[in-house]
Structures are given as structure tokens and as C-alpha cells.
Design an enzyme around this catalytic site. Structure first.
Site, short mmCIF file in Angstrom:
data_model
loop_
_atom_site.label_atom_id
_atom_site.label_comp_id
_atom_site.label_asym_id
_atom_site.label_seq_id
_atom_site.Cartn_x
_atom_site.Cartn_y
_atom_site.Cartn_z
N ASP A 67 1.01 -1.14 -0.15
CA ASP A 67 0.01 0.01 -0.06
C ASP A 67 1.02 1.30 0.06
OD1 ASP A 67 0.89 -0.61 2.65
OD2 ASP A 67 -1.11 -0.90 3.40
N ASN A 135 -7.18 -2.73 14.25
CA ASN A 135 -8.79 -2.93 14.02
C ASN A 135 -8.87 -4.28 13.09
OD1 ASN A 135 -7.56 -2.34 11.65
ND2 ASN A 135 -9.23 -0.50 11.51
N HIS A 137 -6.98 -4.63 10.09
CA HIS A 137 -6.55 -4.38 8.85
C HIS A 137 -5.52 -5.44 8.16
CE1 HIS A 137 -4.38 -0.43 9.44
NE2 HIS A 137 -3.68 -1.55 9.38
N GLU A 142 -9.58 -2.22 5.56
CA GLU A 142 -10.08 -2.03 6.76
C GLU A 142 -11.48 -2.54 6.92
OE1 GLU A 142 -8.56 -0.03 8.62
OE2 GLU A 142 -8.04 1.75 7.77
#
Ligand code: F6R
Length: 241
Positions: A67, A135, A137, A142
Site C-alpha cells: 500500500d 482493528n 486490517h 479496513e
């Protein structure tokens, strides 16, 4: 899923580097999928050290990063382009043309996503290294991201921007969007190595390992991949017992 619990971050780094090095020794033309963030820093330092001792060479290795932030200049100290060069690429013999990091400049993001996606389809990753967000990811996929997504633009979750603000002067400076490989791209890798370190990862690792497979916990999809190794240090594993 194979799970290796290590006593600390240093041992995690050691075990992860053994896996990467052994692949590179067996296949000097391997295609590596790379992550940024704090977790793989020890691994990259170890790979540089082994390169300097001439144990490994990157001369035929290709890399694909997961990313990149959108709207951040390549040479901004927090761009993932900068991170990868600073921590790894500037110190090894990789050919610049074999380095692939999603491009995040220009205005046609659809084209940038499509180009990266096509390259990924032509280059099946032998070993994908992953960190995990608090979280759940992976890459910047996400919670709630469909599992069949390919390279796409994502609006970063508040939790992710908060977690990453430690690298910026303020929350306002943390980019709001990123370009990321999709979960579908990640799942095409022949082998996946997920690294998790520290207490902040303990809750999510419990959910990933004991919970169901759900788009609300993106990393939970890894349970359906045939060759995943998780290396997790004692702190991140503290809620597994
Ligand atoms: C980075 C990436 C992210 C990180 C994750 C964990 O390229 O794709 O998924 O791996 O946010 O980051 P750290 O290692 O800083 O806790």
C-alpha cells in the site's frame, strides 16, 4: 494456519527472517510482498545485515508493496516509498525496476489501481509479509472491506489514522486515503507470513485466531488460505491463553 509464539520481538524478527532467507536461498528469483509499519522493521534490518554478509542477494528478487498513502509526495518522510528505500532498498542490490510500490500521484486513481492490479496478476507473490492493524486490517483493507476486492482506494478508518499519527506531527497531517492491494490480491500469494507484536495487538489476534471468518475482521480471511504462518510475540499472544 501455523502459529509460532516467540518470547519477544527480537525472536519474532529472527524467526521471520529465517523464513524469508530460506525462501530466497531456494528461489533467488522469488517475488516478495512487503508491508511497512513498525512490525517488519526488525526483519528488514536483519535482511540488510544478511545481504552485507553476502548470505543473500536481491539481484533477481522482485518486490510488491501492499500500500501507499494517497496525495503524499514520494519523498515525504512518511511515504511508504521513502520508508522502503530508507529501511531496505537503499542498502541492498535490488534492481530499481524490480521494486513495485503502488503509485499515489496524478489524478486518475482508477488507472493507477488497474495498473497495479495487472502487474500483480502477472507476478504471483511467493511470500507475502503482513502486519495487522489494531482493528484487524491487512494492507489498508479496513473492517467491512469485501473479501473479493482487488487493488483499490480506501478511506482510512479513524482507528488507523489515530494509530499512525505517531509518525506525523498531528492527526490533520495523517492522509485520509490510501491505495492498497485488495484482500483478493493478498490471498493469491503462495505463502503468507503475518507478524504481530506488542500488547496493542493482543485483542485483535485473539479475534483472528478464535473468531469466525468475517469481513469485519479482514485478517480472519487468512484462515481460509492454505499456507499461512503467524509469528506472534508473547505480548501479542497474551490473550490467547
Ligand atoms: C503497512 C500495512 C498495515 C500495517 C499495520 C500494522 O504496509 O499494510 O496493514 O501492517 O497497520 O502496522 P504496525 O506494524 O505499525 O503496527
Amino acid at each position: 494456519m501455523k502459529i509460532i509464539i516467540t518470547k519477544d520481538y527480537q525472536e519474532l524478527t529472527e524467526r521471520a527472517s529465517q523464513i524469508v532467507i530460506s525462501l530466497m536461498e531456494k528461489n533467488p528469483q522469488a517475488i516478495l510482498g512487503l508491508a511497512t509499519g513498525s512490525t517488519p522493521l526488525g526483519l528488514y534490518a536483519r535482511l540488510v545485515e544478511k545481504y552485507k554478509k553476502q548470505v543473500i542477494s536481491f539481484s533477481q528478487i522482485k518486490t510488491f508493496n501492499l500500500d501507499e498513502y494517497c496525495n503524499i509526495p514520494k519523498l515525504h518522510p512518511q511515504s511508504y516509498y521513502y520508508y522502503m528505500h530508507w529501511h531496505l532498498f537503499n542498502h541492498i542490490d535490488i534492481k530499481p525496476e524490480n521494486i513495485n510500490i503502488p503509485k499515489s500521484g496524478g489524478d486518475d486513481y482508477d488507472v493507477l489501481c488497474q495498473d497495479y492490479n495487472e502487474k500483480l496478476k502477472e507476478n504471483i507473490i511467493d511470500l507475502q509479509i503482513l502486519g495487522i492493524g489494531n482493528n484487524g486490517h491487512i494492507g489498508f483493507n479496513e473492517p467491512g472491506t469485501p473479501f473479493d476486492k482487488e487493488t483499490h482506494i480506501v478511506e482510512l478508518a479513524d482507528a488507523t489514522r489515530q494509530a499512525n499519527k505517531r509518525f506525523f506531527n498531528s492527526i490533520e497531517e495523517v492522509p485520509q486515503y490510501a491505495i492498497t492491494m485488495g484482500i483478493n490480491n493478498i490471498m493469491q500469494a503462495k505463502k503468507i507470513l503475518l507478524l504481530a507484536s506488542g500488547l496493542a495487538k493482543a485483542d485483535i489476534m485473539k479475534e483472528v485466531i478464535f473468531g469466525g471468518v468475517t469481513e469485519e475482521v479482514p485478517a480472519s480471511i487468512l484462515k481460509t488460505h492454505s499456507d499461512v504462518t503467524i509469528i506472534i510475540d508473547n505480548e501479542a499472544a497474551s490473550k490467547l491463553k
